[in-house]
Design an enzyme around this catalytic site. Sequence first.
Site, PDB file in Angstrom:
ATOM      1  CG  ASP A   1     -64.887 -18.817  54.939  1.00  0.00           C
ATOM      2  OD1 ASP A   1     -65.612 -19.642  55.527  1.00  0.00           O
ATOM      3  OD2 ASP A   1     -65.337 -17.927  54.207  1.00  0.00           O
TER       4      ASP A   1
ATOM      5  CG  HIS B   1     -68.172 -17.870  56.695  1.00  0.00           C
ATOM      6  ND1 HIS B   1     -68.166 -18.875  55.747  1.00  0.00           N
ATOM      7  CD2 HIS B   1     -69.319 -17.192  56.517  1.00  0.00           C
ATOM      8  CE1 HIS B   1     -69.272 -18.790  55.013  1.00  0.00           C
ATOM      9  NE2 HIS B   1     -69.992 -17.777  55.460  1.00  0.00           N
TER      10      HIS B   1
ATOM     11  CD  GLU C   1     -73.351 -17.683  53.687  1.00  0.00           C
ATOM     12  OE1 GLU C   1     -74.115 -17.995  52.760  1.00  0.00           O
ATOM     13  OE2 GLU C   1     -72.135 -17.959  53.674  1.00  0.00           O
TER      14      GLU C   1
END
Length: 543
Positions: free
Chosen positions: A210, A281, A345
């Site tokens: 991440d 990420h 995302e």
Amino acid sequence: MNSRTTIHLTALLLLLALPGPLNAVDSPGTLPGLVPRPVHMQAAGGGWTLTRKTRISAGDGTTIEADQLARDLSAPLGWRLPVVKAPPRKGDIAMVISPTDPLIGAEGYRLSVTRDRVTITASTPAGLFYGGVTLRQLLPPEAFNNHPATKRPGAFWNVGCVEIRDQPRFPWRGLLLDPARHFLPPEYVKRFVDIMADHKLNSLQLHLTDDQGWRLEIKKYPRLTQIGSRRAESPKPGDRNQGDGKPYGPFFYTQQEIRDLVAHARSKHVTLVPEIEIPGHFRAALAAHPEYSCTGGPFEVRTRWGVEPDILCPGNDAAVAFAKDVLAEVCELFPGRFIHIGGDEAPRGRWKQCPKCQARIKAEGLKNEAELQTWLNHRLEEFLASKGRRLIGWDEILEGGLTPGAAVMSWRGTDGGLTAAKAGHDVVMSPTTHCYLDYAQAKGPGEPEAIGGFVPLEKVYSFDPIPSELPPASHPHILGAQGNLWSEFLQTPQDVEYFAFPRAAALAEVLWSPATTNGFADFQLRLRTHARRLDQLGVNHRK
Ligand code: TNX
């Protein structure tokens, strides 16, 4: 309510609250607190006793599972049940593989407890294993301890006679751990696998990368862990916008540690699903390799939670090759069918400004940046397919159109999963509303800091992974569901366990037991017994 009823009720409540006698079936006919609840269970009179003379009679093809059961019981018993290749004698536990039994599916089993013996029958080793888990739950909660439950030599445990036939509703019964935000040592991941297996959960997703950390050794790119596995600081507890000033890391899993973990998980019939976040990420990777970003960096490993604008540059052939190289090593390490590529995302703002990304969009005839992400997924999916694997990603991968073989993990509600299943894709449901185990489970000053949201136990228990709008013909595309323990606010194994339990026990029942038999009140009653097992296991569950 008259006073007599009140007295009866009080007596009943007192009885329920008292620690029970050593045998878990308190009297013939009552249900022992099995979690998850079996499909079919018929209690009978009388009982069987585990004594110093009990052996495990291992039928053909059952030795590995017989040894596993003997090992799991050896700590609380203080001795190891002998595993013998001989017909069962009175008092023994028999294990039998019956490959053609139509009543028990791939993971199902029958468990018969008579006065004479216990018999576990299944068509696969996994079924035998789950029969063993149920047998351990029929024993007193002390059977889950790491230490001998009693000092008395030859002490015995009783189990009431019962006939059980059982099999899971869904094949994917999962949880996610997030060692990227806060690392979890390999030894702890093993313990977590064991606790999962005790709930008949069978899939553990490891969120290995991440913005805030890269936690997997990749031989071809040593900088990923040299640079990406540490961060300058973390958000300060109590004020997530401030830094705590404490360097974090280096923390990562070596490839040897992963191999060891995979072997351990396999012995408990748990599949490890590796997740490598691509293209978003991705900041920890870009800190090590800024050349694979759109702007060239430089970058540092992110020190706050949240979503990072700098992501992988799919306009750059070398960046795409880099992603494939990483996945190649991941496929070598993790033998499971699915490889998770994240995909959530990923803000596409940098791609809009990036000449390479725009050139790719043009050259490939793509409409927009969402389709560019689909184009990238397609390359990854082909690559994984060439290694016999399947791609799974978060529901954002639907946005530019799904690649043909991709499976979807639906987190922003269940609509993404519904759409994908209708279109013939496999789906794992993981909506924030019911499956986000990093959200608070209760309100009150005693509760730990959490990321937000509210998912109490009853909410998890009420979840049905099959949306009511889904036509029955598409039901098989819902593989199951997954509870996610995102770890921005879960700093230690104790935190993970507090957020996981008892909610993961509720999810285990949602995923294993038939939808029709579930009732929250009945679950809560059985949870009283089950909480004592969690105590014996030393799990920091919410009481
Ligand atoms: C959203 S779920 C995320 C994670 C966070 C989580 C916190 C998903 C695919 N992305 O990166 O950790 O929310 O609840």
